[in-house]
Design a protein around this motif. Sequence first.
Motif, PDB file in Angstrom:
ATOM      1  N   ASP A  95       2.811   9.429  21.532  1.00 39.30           N
ATOM      2  CA  ASP A  95       2.052   9.043  20.351  1.00 39.30           C
ATOM      3  C   ASP A  95       1.765  10.260  19.467  1.00 39.30           C
ATOM      4  OD1 ASP A  95       2.073   6.451  21.164  1.00 39.30           O
ATOM      5  OD2 ASP A  95       0.075   6.471  22.045  1.00 39.30           O
ATOM      6  N   PHE A  96       1.579  11.396  20.112  1.00 38.04           N
ATOM      7  CA  PHE A  96       1.328  12.598  19.321  1.00 38.04           C
ATOM      8  C   PHE A  96       2.565  12.967  18.519  1.00 38.04           C
ATOM      9  CE2 PHE A  96       1.007  17.124  18.456  1.00 38.04           C
ATOM     10  CZ  PHE A  96      -0.216  17.131  17.785  1.00 38.04           C
ATOM     11  N   LYS A  97       3.695  12.809  19.180  1.00 35.52           N
ATOM     12  CA  LYS A  97       4.947  13.079  18.484  1.00 35.52           C
ATOM     13  C   LYS A  97       5.121  12.105  17.302  1.00 35.52           C
ATOM     14  CE  LYS A  97       9.253  14.408  17.752  1.00 35.52           C
ATOM     15  NZ  LYS A  97       9.530  15.709  17.138  1.00 35.52           N
ATOM     16  N   ALA A  98       4.616  10.894  17.512  1.00 32.62           N
ATOM     17  CA  ALA A  98       4.743   9.886  16.458  1.00 32.62           C
ATOM     18  C   ALA A  98       3.988  10.307  15.196  1.00 32.62           C
ATOM     19  CB  ALA A  98       4.206   8.540  16.953  1.00 32.62           C
ATOM     20  N   PHE A  99       2.892  11.072  15.371  1.00 27.08           N
ATOM     21  CA  PHE A  99       2.177  11.545  14.182  1.00 27.08           C
ATOM     22  C   PHE A  99       3.109  12.404  13.321  1.00 27.08           C
ATOM     23  CE2 PHE A  99      -1.991  11.513  16.817  1.00 27.08           C
ATOM     24  CZ  PHE A  99      -2.056  10.137  16.693  1.00 27.08           C
ATOM     25  N   ASP A 100       3.935  13.177  13.996  1.00 25.62           N
ATOM     26  CA  ASP A 100       4.906  14.016  13.276  1.00 25.62           C
ATOM     27  C   ASP A 100       5.870  13.134  12.481  1.00 25.62           C
ATOM     28  OD1 ASP A 100       6.500  16.222  12.515  1.00 25.62           O
ATOM     29  OD2 ASP A 100       7.874  15.755  14.191  1.00 25.62           O
TER      30      ASP A 100
ATOM     31  N   GLU B  23       0.915   9.432  35.253  1.00 24.87           N
ATOM     32  CA  GLU B  23       1.629   8.329  35.903  1.00 24.87           C
ATOM     33  C   GLU B  23       2.549   7.609  34.918  1.00 24.87           C
ATOM     34  OE1 GLU B  23       2.191   7.395  38.809  1.00 24.87           O
ATOM     35  OE2 GLU B  23       0.722   8.639  39.894  1.00 24.87           O
ATOM     36  N   PRO B  24       3.669   8.209  34.520  1.00 20.36           N
ATOM     37  CA  PRO B  24       4.581   7.508  33.591  1.00 20.36           C
ATOM     38  C   PRO B  24       5.161   6.249  34.242  1.00 20.36           C
ATOM     39  CG  PRO B  24       5.579   9.536  34.415  1.00 20.36           C
ATOM     40  CD  PRO B  24       4.169   9.537  34.892  1.00 20.36           C
ATOM     41  N   GLU B  25       5.539   5.312  33.396  1.00 19.59           N
ATOM     42  CA  GLU B  25       6.009   4.007  33.892  1.00 19.59           C
ATOM     43  C   GLU B  25       7.506   3.829  33.690  1.00 19.59           C
ATOM     44  OE1 GLU B  25       2.170   1.219  32.694  1.00 19.59           O
ATOM     45  OE2 GLU B  25       4.129   0.877  31.763  1.00 19.59           O
TER      46      GLU B  25
ATOM     47  N   CYS C  78      10.406   8.766  26.818  1.00 19.81           N
ATOM     48  CA  CYS C  78      10.149   9.782  25.804  1.00 19.81           C
ATOM     49  C   CYS C  78      11.066  10.995  25.982  1.00 19.81           C
ATOM     50  CB  CYS C  78       8.689  10.197  25.836  1.00 19.81           C
ATOM     51  SG  CYS C  78       8.114  10.773  27.431  1.00 19.81           S
ATOM     52  N   LYS C  79      11.455  11.229  27.231  1.00 16.65           N
ATOM     53  CA  LYS C  79      12.291  12.394  27.504  1.00 16.65           C
ATOM     54  C   LYS C  79      13.584  12.372  26.684  1.00 16.65           C
ATOM     55  CE  LYS C  79      14.262  14.974  31.376  1.00 16.65           C
ATOM     56  NZ  LYS C  79      15.706  14.699  31.380  1.00 16.65           N
ATOM     57  N   VAL C  80      14.071  11.142  26.436  1.00 15.22           N
ATOM     58  CA  VAL C  80      15.292  10.982  25.650  1.00 15.22           C
ATOM     59  C   VAL C  80      15.148  11.668  24.291  1.00 15.22           C
ATOM     60  CG1 VAL C  80      16.782   9.268  24.531  1.00 15.22           C
ATOM     61  CG2 VAL C  80      15.832   8.820  26.807  1.00 15.22           C
ATOM     62  N   PHE C  81      13.901  11.691  23.779  1.00 15.67           N
ATOM     63  CA  PHE C  81      13.676  12.279  22.461  1.00 15.67           C
ATOM     64  C   PHE C  81      13.076  13.680  22.561  1.00 15.67           C
ATOM     65  CE2 PHE C  81      13.559   7.689  22.240  1.00 15.67           C
ATOM     66  CZ  PHE C  81      14.579   7.459  21.331  1.00 15.67           C
ATOM     67  N   GLY C  82      13.253  14.268  23.716  1.00 19.02           N
ATOM     68  CA  GLY C  82      12.833  15.645  23.888  1.00 19.02           C
ATOM     69  C   GLY C  82      11.333  15.837  23.990  1.00 19.02           C
ATOM     70  N   ILE C  83      10.647  14.804  24.395  1.00 19.83           N
ATOM     71  CA  ILE C  83       9.194  14.917  24.480  1.00 19.83           C
ATOM     72  C   ILE C  83       8.824  15.227  25.926  1.00 19.83           C
ATOM     73  CG2 ILE C  83       7.012  13.641  24.245  1.00 19.83           C
ATOM     74  CD1 ILE C  83       8.607  11.974  22.081  1.00 19.83           C
ATOM     75  N   ASP C  84       7.887  16.149  26.084  1.00 19.38           N
ATOM     76  CA  ASP C  84       7.444  16.479  27.442  1.00 19.38           C
ATOM     77  C   ASP C  84       6.072  15.838  27.669  1.00 19.38           C
ATOM     78  OD1 ASP C  84       6.761  17.460  29.842  1.00 19.38           O
ATOM     79  OD2 ASP C  84       6.902  19.598  29.271  1.00 19.38           O
TER      80      ASP C  84
ATOM     81  N   SER D 222      13.063   8.458  14.770  1.00 17.31           N
ATOM     82  CA  SER D 222      11.752   7.830  14.551  1.00 17.31           C
ATOM     83  C   SER D 222      11.428   6.859  15.683  1.00 17.31           C
ATOM     84  CB  SER D 222      11.646   7.193  13.173  1.00 17.31           C
ATOM     85  OG  SER D 222      12.440   6.057  13.076  1.00 17.31           O
ATOM     86  N   CYS D 223      11.953   7.182  16.869  1.00 15.41           N
ATOM     87  CA  CYS D 223      11.486   6.499  18.069  1.00 15.41           C
ATOM     88  C   CYS D 223      10.986   7.607  18.978  1.00 15.41           C
ATOM     89  CB  CYS D 223      12.619   5.742  18.754  1.00 15.41           C
ATOM     90  SG  CYS D 223      12.134   5.039  20.354  1.00 15.41           S
ATOM     91  N   VAL D 224       9.881   7.368  19.677  1.00 14.77           N
ATOM     92  CA  VAL D 224       9.350   8.398  20.550  1.00 14.77           C
ATOM     93  C   VAL D 224       9.405   7.975  22.016  1.00 14.77           C
ATOM     94  CG1 VAL D 224       7.926   9.500  18.795  1.00 14.77           C
ATOM     95  CG2 VAL D 224       6.998   7.578  20.133  1.00 14.77           C
ATOM     96  N   GLY D 225      10.019   6.820  22.252  1.00 19.49           N
ATOM     97  CA  GLY D 225      10.205   6.399  23.646  1.00 19.49           C
ATOM     98  C   GLY D 225       8.933   5.981  24.356  1.00 19.49           C
ATOM     99  N   CYS D 226       7.968   5.473  23.586  1.00 22.70           N
ATOM    100  CA  CYS D 226       6.707   5.092  24.230  1.00 22.70           C
ATOM    101  C   CYS D 226       6.851   3.829  25.067  1.00 22.70           C
ATOM    102  CB  CYS D 226       5.612   4.886  23.187  1.00 22.70           C
ATOM    103  SG  CYS D 226       5.795   3.385  22.220  1.00 22.70           S
TER     104      CYS D 226
END
Lengths: 150, 343, 322, 127, 662
Positions: free
Chosen positions: B96-101, B132-134, B139-145, B312-316
């Motif tokens: 979600d933080f990445k989504a702000f970007d 606890e990711p589900e 998100c990893k697909v989009f380079g998000i840690d 513009s997808c963050v994999g949430c």
Amino acid sequence: MQEITENKEFKPLIVAFCCNWCSYAGADLAGSSRLSYPANVKIIRVPCSCRVNPIFILKAFQRGADGVILCGCHPGDCHYSEGNYRTRRRMSLLFSMLNYLGIEKERTRVEWVSAAEGAKFSAVMNDFVKTITALGENKKLEDLRCKSKN
Amino acid sequence: MYKIKLSDLDKLYKAISEDYPLYLPIKKAGEVNYGLYGEDEEVSLTTLKTVKSPKDAFFPQSEDLVNFKVDGNKIEVIDVRKEEQPFVVMGVRACDFKAFDVLDRVFLVDPLDTFYQNKRNAAIVVTNACTEPEDSCFCKVFGIDASDPSGDITTFIIGENLFWRANTEKGNALTEKVKGLFTETDDKIVAEEQKAIREKINSLPNVNLDLTPFKDEMLDIFNSEKWGKLSEACLGCGACTFVCPTCQCFDIRELTKNDGTVSRFRCWDSCMYSDFTKTAGGQPRTTQMQRYRQRFMHKLVYYPENNEGVYSCVGCGRCVKSCPMHLNIVKVIKAFDKGGKDE
Amino acid sequence: MQIQELVLHKAEEYLASGKVDRVLAWKKGETFYDNSPAIFTKDNLNGFVYNEFCAPNLSKYLVNESKKEGKILVFLKPCDTYSFNQLVSEHRIDREKIVVIGLECQGMLDEKKIYNLGFKRIEKVEDGLDNIIITADGQQVQIKREELLSVKCVDCKSKEFAVADETIVVNEMKQPDKNSRFSVVSELEKMTEEERFKFWQNELSKCIRCNACRNVCPACTCTHCVFDNNKSGIAGKANSDSFEEKLYHIIRAYHVAGRCTDCGECSRVCPESIPLHLINRKFIKDINDNYGEFQAGKTVSEHNPLVDYTKGDCEPKEMVGK
Amino acid sequence: MENFDIEYIKEISRTDVRKCMKCGKCSGRCPAFNDMDIKPHQFVTLLGQGKFDVLLKSKAIFSCLSCMACVERCPRGVAPANVIEAVRDTVERMQNGNAIKAEDIPPIVDDLIPQQLLVSAYRKYRK
Amino acid sequence: MQRIGVFICHCGTNIAATVNVEKVTEALRKEPCVVFADNYQYMCSENGQQLIKNKIKEYNLTGIVVCACSPRMHEGTFRKTAEAAGLNPYMVEIANIREQCSWIHKDIDEATEKAVILGRTAIAKLTLNTPLTAGETGVTKRALVIGGGIAGIQCALDIADAGYEVDIVEKRPTIGGRMSQLDKTFPTLDCSACILTPKMVDCAQSEKIKLFTYSEVEEVKGFVGNFKVKIKKKARYVDETKCTGCGVCMANCPSKKGLNAFNMNLNTRPAIYIPFAQAIPNVAVIDPEQCIKLKTGKCGLCQMKCGVGAIDYTQKDEYVDREYGAIVVATGFKPIDLTNFNEYGYADNKDVITSLELERLMNAAGPTKGVLLRPSDNEHPKVITFIQCVGSRDVSGCGKPYCSKICCMYTAKHAMLIREKYPDTEVHVFYIDVRTPGKNYDEFYRRAVEQYGVDYIKGMVGKVYNENGKLMVQGSNLLDNTQVVIPSDLVVLATAIEPDPSVRDIASKLTISIDTNNFLTEAHAKLKPVECATAGVFLAGVCQGPKDVPETVSQASAAASKVIGLLAKDKLKGNPCVAHSDEMMCTGCSQCARVCPYGAITYEDKTFGRGANATVRRVAVVNPAVCQGCGACTVTCPSGAMDLHGFSSSQILKEIDFICKK
């Protein structure tokens, strides 16, 4: 009537839908008989009570009406022979639903008023205004966006 | 690095809310959404996915733009913008933080969206790492840690404690105000947890999606027959767009108030709706397939094309969970995967 | 033979014989639960599935599908058949072009309820009729089916097929307890107006106005919905005020009153888990209590309690709040 | 102590004498007509006229059989017998209720006696 | 953008005394679209209307709002005014600031404020008005009269006399109705048959009149000017075209035990019968319930004896479709059932009879050939007691709350006739009131008392009982305050009348409203006594309310004149405020057709789009000539495709907005 004069702050807004053939004529008769009812009752003329869409009623509440009353010919006397029977079902179900969602059941009403019942029309309106005044403002169904900020 | 016992979090919320309006995940009627903190509210910071994303904080679903009054031939325009007071958004996940970007790249470029900008500037963002990711996370697909989100402050919920790390000046300022509630600690436990999170993420089913076809074969994908099959169950509702943290489309409408003032407001719109893009001249997208294709082409092709490759997808994974018919972006990406199933 | 194979066989048989050109059914997704409605043809039956995660009601797709060339076979669970009949009654689908195969349904499952059990990695979910066998985090557990049922199946209205050219039933389907269906509505009715208002305000304020409930509803098949029609006076896209949500949900339910078959799709698809079926069910209960038992879609019929009336109907004041 | 007046009779009679159209069918049907100084239809008229004293002096209240034929036959839904009963009750109550005692009842009860007759009998006898 | 003119009426002081008309004018002048606003003393006057016409032209107005009395009063007037000035008459809206404002409020500020709101609301509605044009339909130049009694006969004769075709549908085998059963008629004591039968014959002989006897109205479709009626001709089993009415069949019929309804079941008739000698048509009919041949297949005597071969046992019910421009309902009456009145002993004593039975007993063509013999032993009754108001003016639930109107007069007639024919007979009449308004009516009644010595007793009968072969009539005599018992030989009950039961079915087929006593409701109790709310349908006779022969005949002629007025028109203008469906939104779900009380909605498959995008959709179509504009369909339609001209959803929503505007 007494309560109304006592509570000067709150004058409820009442929207009354009246069918052209009976209830609107009943309202006219109340007028020509000089049977008064509060000025905050405003009448909308419809050809038949069955013309009243639930949307109209909700819209009136949205716009800040405190009570909505629907008047038609007595069952069996409909000018269009069966319109008010349909009104009866539609409004029963709609009002029951509104009450189910927590809206005070006194806020909505259906009354059958014939063209000859000017006195009844006036009595019904006085009573309805009294009921709604006692109930207070419609807060559950109004649309705050429509309110002008003071 | 600070820490606070989870059982003391209420004190923290109260302390923050004394100075700022505090938005964080709140449980209401069984579902968790971002909401304004109040003592009676049930905070649920551990909820991984709120139904709606926190984008509401900057881009509310419905927002007044301007009022005007007409009197004869005169039109009086009333500015309804308020000066935004600083506020805190807490519990924001990495995606979600990445989504702000992603939203910033739309609203903070010329022409500047001042409504968005004012809120964005006023906000102090406290992120929360995903311990606890589900299954639905990718998100990893989009380079998000997800183990190390940024923001003004980053928090980690580990065991019985919440760890707190300020990243920016704004973050430091907020930390100063509530420091009394914390005990100081090193980042050893956090680093260990981060390692564990990354391992968990690597074992998720959808973290290795291949996005290369969307870079290389844009036209082929656009013209692909597969869209028909992919979209045939789509109902054309807006669930996916309204829960999406990056969708930024809106419609502008008007409402006449009881005193005659006209209020012009914007509200979220959805590219899945049949009247989206409808103009006086007609409707360029006449079928649900076209609308469906548009949504994913925008997320994976058009937007990155215009924004240095940022998707513009963050994999949430919210759309994965919310689609009534279980259609989603993962299925789309897989369908165009070179090794993917042929449809 | 398992039901999945029987269903697939039936689809293959019809397609091969040329009796139908297309089959409307469900297609396997990426994980254990995410099956989607899909159209299959003779050449392509990849991913064909029928299991406990095929909750979507396929009837509504027939509104468009039956307009296309050729015949189509549709698989309908018992509750879906009611929607089908209702659509035929309203001239929305062309019965002549459709073969209806009724399928056994023991109650569809809600993946959210499975996730809520706390498993980290779910590997497999198997249907063991009364119990559901879940393989997750390296172990196998059995959970009672009732505990995992989708919201639409919790108070199943009937296991009888309202219409079916053929049926595929392997295991006996237990008729649901009819009395339980309205129990929640009755409980709400017993509350005070204030309590009810609070309950619904809480629920409806979650609404994000995504229109999923409307778009999935088999009774909502208007070419142009009043909520999308700027001329209707109530068009709206946003949940911008608590009035909007109430207006939307009241009118949505009112427009399907007397036609709603209580399939529960609205509640199933709501991203915010608003119990929308309780609104529709209130209309059904009021109709049953006051105008005689009525189940929309039980038969193809001109009958609809909102277009019919009797001279002895009760007055609104006799019904409201009773 | 209640206020015994014409309004009292009107109230306890529970009948609206204004509905009477003066057809006389009550008196036409009455089996005790000849024993009555005031006839059933006159009871209705006198009550309407407010003649409290005339009603109270009536001997007919003790000759009325309470057979209810007049009530049954009235085309206008007026109940003359109720009026007579009301006058009777008023007279009784003004005398402070010296009606028949409970212990006196069993010997005089006959299975075939209508309940109504029995009840009115309590009031009639022991004047 | 519309150009609206607002006209505020003072109505003398009716409005101006409680509403500050100047203030209202000022306020409404500022409303959007308003280009002119003024007030005037009497808007409906010639000068007031001229003012409106002038301003419409001067300001090039596109619509007007008149703030005045109820639209029910002068909406029509102002529409005509607008039309005369070249404006579409439906671009007129009325704000009712008299009946619904000035007359009910006392406070000037309050009333003025409300008048402004009502005016504003009317202006807001008008901004959404569209010019409407009433559709025109043709008129079928033929009328249908339902019921062949004196009302139907008179009505048909008058319509035929004006040169229009008219059909009479009569459910009995002959026309003539109740009047044909009467012996003499008051107050002139003419023989009923002598004045009725020539009219019956006229009907039969008129080229314009077609009789459907032994027939019923099966189905009514269509609307004013264009009714489509299906008539069911019940099987007579006798070929009407061949039967000469010779009566040989009746004489030879072995099944003679059928009750003779014409003689009020006082005697019997054969299974094949002609109701009475002067029946029109004079054709036999077989009662299938009684005929041995039809029931068992054996017999066939009448067929053998019939010289012209008119008997046809294979005849079936026949259906005839006819078209009409107007319909008159004249279904008549019947005496009420007396089961609720066991005090008069009607069921137990043969010699307690109804007045209509007495008519037959006194009629020369009746069961006793006109000799007054009592039914039990065929003896001359020496003491006859009449009881009036049997079942009339009864609110107890046993009878009817209304006065049957004819009983006082026919009882006087009966009493008089008996005293004249049998002077040795003693005649008593128990009455509550004797009601004789009418020309020569009270004189008639007084003659019975003064000249014929009939004993009128003011009082009501409480019971009738049998004692030693005498009918003991016990009643009160209110004038001497006694109870009397009259030992009588014959008791005659002046039984209340009620509409013929067939009227309910007819009413629902024609969508006419019916009152609690089953009388049909006229469009206006005073000013439209023969019209119905359903256009093109008229009323005559007792089906509308109790009346005697002269009144019935008057009303029948009045109905006829209304029919003639209607048939004389070549085109009828409809009401343009009717429903219409937006085919782009209609889904064809059929709900609207199910709520339409007039069958105005049909469906058609329509192609939308072209080429590859073409789709066929089922959509609703409203017949504007049939639609009456109730709006039931608009609410049933979930998609909002159905709307109503003149009362559109957007107009009503706008009215709501403006009423609630603060």
